[in-house]
Motif scaffolding. Sequence first.
Motif, PDB file in Angstrom:
ATOM      1  N   PRO A 185      74.504  47.655   6.718  1.00 37.96           N
ATOM      2  CA  PRO A 185      74.420  48.477   5.513  1.00 37.96           C
ATOM      3  C   PRO A 185      73.378  47.999   4.499  1.00 37.96           C
ATOM      4  O   PRO A 185      72.646  48.820   3.930  1.00 37.96           O
ATOM      5  CB  PRO A 185      75.837  48.401   4.930  1.00 37.96           C
ATOM      6  CG  PRO A 185      76.718  48.152   6.117  1.00 37.96           C
ATOM      7  CD  PRO A 185      75.907  47.261   7.013  1.00 37.96           C
ATOM      8  N   GLN A 186      73.308  46.689   4.286  1.00 43.54           N
ATOM      9  CA  GLN A 186      72.359  46.182   3.295  1.00 43.54           C
ATOM     10  C   GLN A 186      70.945  46.112   3.854  1.00 43.54           C
ATOM     11  O   GLN A 186      69.980  46.582   3.232  1.00 43.54           O
ATOM     12  CB  GLN A 186      72.793  44.795   2.807  1.00 43.54           C
ATOM     13  CG  GLN A 186      71.904  44.223   1.706  1.00 43.54           C
ATOM     14  CD  GLN A 186      71.868  45.086   0.460  1.00 43.54           C
ATOM     15  OE1 GLN A 186      72.906  45.577  -0.006  1.00 43.54           O
ATOM     16  NE2 GLN A 186      70.690  45.314  -0.094  1.00 43.54           N
ATOM     17  N   ALA A 189      69.924  49.925   5.571  1.00 45.36           N
ATOM     18  CA  ALA A 189      70.202  51.180   4.866  1.00 45.36           C
ATOM     19  C   ALA A 189      69.853  51.065   3.384  1.00 45.36           C
ATOM     20  O   ALA A 189      68.898  51.668   2.910  1.00 45.36           O
ATOM     21  CB  ALA A 189      71.663  51.580   5.063  1.00 45.36           C
ATOM     22  N   VAL A 190      70.618  50.254   2.647  1.00 45.52           N
ATOM     23  CA  VAL A 190      70.393  50.145   1.205  1.00 45.52           C
ATOM     24  C   VAL A 190      69.022  49.519   0.908  1.00 45.52           C
ATOM     25  O   VAL A 190      68.283  50.006   0.029  1.00 45.52           O
ATOM     26  CB  VAL A 190      71.510  49.316   0.538  1.00 45.52           C
ATOM     27  CG1 VAL A 190      71.216  49.122  -0.943  1.00 45.52           C
ATOM     28  CG2 VAL A 190      72.860  50.007   0.718  1.00 45.52           C
ATOM     29  N   LEU A 201      72.238  54.882   8.835  1.00 44.16           N
ATOM     30  CA  LEU A 201      73.072  53.751   9.234  1.00 44.16           C
ATOM     31  C   LEU A 201      73.791  54.077  10.538  1.00 44.16           C
ATOM     32  O   LEU A 201      74.469  55.102  10.645  1.00 44.16           O
ATOM     33  CB  LEU A 201      74.096  53.443   8.144  1.00 44.16           C
ATOM     34  CG  LEU A 201      75.038  52.270   8.402  1.00 44.16           C
ATOM     35  CD1 LEU A 201      74.272  50.948   8.430  1.00 44.16           C
ATOM     36  CD2 LEU A 201      76.138  52.213   7.344  1.00 44.16           C
ATOM     37  N   ARG A 207      82.580  55.178   6.844  1.00 43.71           N
ATOM     38  CA  ARG A 207      81.396  55.037   6.001  1.00 43.71           C
ATOM     39  C   ARG A 207      81.645  53.938   4.966  1.00 43.71           C
ATOM     40  O   ARG A 207      82.692  53.924   4.307  1.00 43.71           O
ATOM     41  CB  ARG A 207      81.113  56.360   5.296  1.00 43.71           C
ATOM     42  CG  ARG A 207      79.852  56.351   4.425  1.00 43.71           C
ATOM     43  CD  ARG A 207      79.668  57.695   3.742  1.00 43.71           C
ATOM     44  NE  ARG A 207      78.503  57.671   2.888  1.00 43.71           N
ATOM     45  CZ  ARG A 207      77.274  57.982   3.290  1.00 43.71           C
ATOM     46  NH1 ARG A 207      77.075  58.348   4.544  1.00 43.71           N
ATOM     47  NH2 ARG A 207      76.256  57.932   2.457  1.00 43.71           N
ATOM     48  N   PRO A 208      80.716  52.980   4.816  1.00 44.76           N
ATOM     49  CA  PRO A 208      80.926  51.894   3.846  1.00 44.76           C
ATOM     50  C   PRO A 208      81.056  52.422   2.421  1.00 44.76           C
ATOM     51  O   PRO A 208      80.339  53.340   2.016  1.00 44.76           O
ATOM     52  CB  PRO A 208      79.662  51.033   3.988  1.00 44.76           C
ATOM     53  CG  PRO A 208      79.126  51.364   5.343  1.00 44.76           C
ATOM     54  CD  PRO A 208      79.475  52.803   5.573  1.00 44.76           C
ATOM     55  N   LEU A 211      77.981  53.291  -0.293  1.00 47.99           N
ATOM     56  CA  LEU A 211      76.705  53.616   0.353  1.00 47.99           C
ATOM     57  C   LEU A 211      76.115  54.844  -0.329  1.00 47.99           C
ATOM     58  O   LEU A 211      76.799  55.862  -0.491  1.00 47.99           O
ATOM     59  CB  LEU A 211      76.936  53.904   1.833  1.00 47.99           C
ATOM     60  CG  LEU A 211      75.688  54.036   2.707  1.00 47.99           C
ATOM     61  CD1 LEU A 211      75.028  52.666   2.888  1.00 47.99           C
ATOM     62  CD2 LEU A 211      76.051  54.626   4.073  1.00 47.99           C
ATOM     63  N   ILE A 215      71.959  58.358   2.187  1.00 47.99           N
ATOM     64  CA  ILE A 215      71.896  57.660   3.474  1.00 47.99           C
ATOM     65  C   ILE A 215      72.901  58.263   4.435  1.00 47.99           C
ATOM     66  O   ILE A 215      74.110  58.247   4.190  1.00 47.99           O
ATOM     67  CB  ILE A 215      72.161  56.151   3.289  1.00 47.99           C
ATOM     68  CG1 ILE A 215      71.079  55.531   2.396  1.00 47.99           C
ATOM     69  CG2 ILE A 215      72.192  55.439   4.645  1.00 47.99           C
ATOM     70  CD1 ILE A 215      71.339  54.088   2.038  1.00 47.99           C
ATOM     71  N   THR A 217      74.893  58.629   8.154  1.00 43.95           N
ATOM     72  CA  THR A 217      75.452  57.727   9.163  1.00 43.95           C
ATOM     73  C   THR A 217      75.554  58.468  10.494  1.00 43.95           C
ATOM     74  O   THR A 217      75.832  59.667  10.530  1.00 43.95           O
ATOM     75  CB  THR A 217      76.847  57.199   8.763  1.00 43.95           C
ATOM     76  OG1 THR A 217      77.754  58.291   8.640  1.00 43.95           O
ATOM     77  CG2 THR A 217      76.777  56.436   7.445  1.00 43.95           C
TER      78      THR A 217
END
Length: 236
Positions: A185-186, A189-190, A201, A207-208, A211, A215, A217
């Motif tokens: 995620p980091q 994605a982010v 992602l 899903r985190p 987020l 973005i 998934t």
Amino acid sequence: MAEVRVLAVDFVGTLAGHGPSPDGRLIAKVLGDLPGTVIPDDFPTRFDAVAHRFRESDHALGVRSTFATRLRRAAQDCGAGIPDLRLAMDAVFTALPDARIDAVAASALRNLHATGLRCVLASNTDRPERVRLQTLRDSEIADCFDALVLSGTLGIRKPDPRFYAAVTEAAACPPENILFVGDNPQNDAVGPHTYGMPAVLVRSGPRPAGLPSEIATISHLKDLAAHLNDRRAKPS
């Protein structure tokens, strides 16, 4: 919505599973055969202890130390003589199998590349470029990649903005035309989203939380083609 011209693709967790990490015993065996290298008997124990300490400190700081850093510290601790660190690393990772590429993911990537998308491999890894390139060749996807951007070569790891700058340079197009695809995620994605790249992602679970909504998934790389079709269908 900007046109996607290049895919920046993560490796572990996206194209492949997790490969083994070298332990002290393997490293001592490999390095003991290199000319001019002196490996004391207690090196395996010292290296494993150093690796354990770094794992704990890395976890607390939210970072990941490089293999070169761990190897250098272990050598200092036990008085090992390693005259050429780069040669030593190359020898270790040549002896250690790389992660195995998922055949379904490889097929999906080949199909995406066949549509005209250029690809850049964007990976945090200690493995030398030569070793990772051979892994791609073995799965017959090396020719899909215009460039390999590897943290071990750069000396910079995701999510450092300089890593994404290197991806942009390798892709030879603006960030908004590069779709970053990965499972972290980091990092995948982010980080690239903050840098100005659209991101997807790869995640089979929920899903985190937190987020960014921009973005998307997907559960597997094989689902990326459908995402790209949906993206093209949306109005600009």
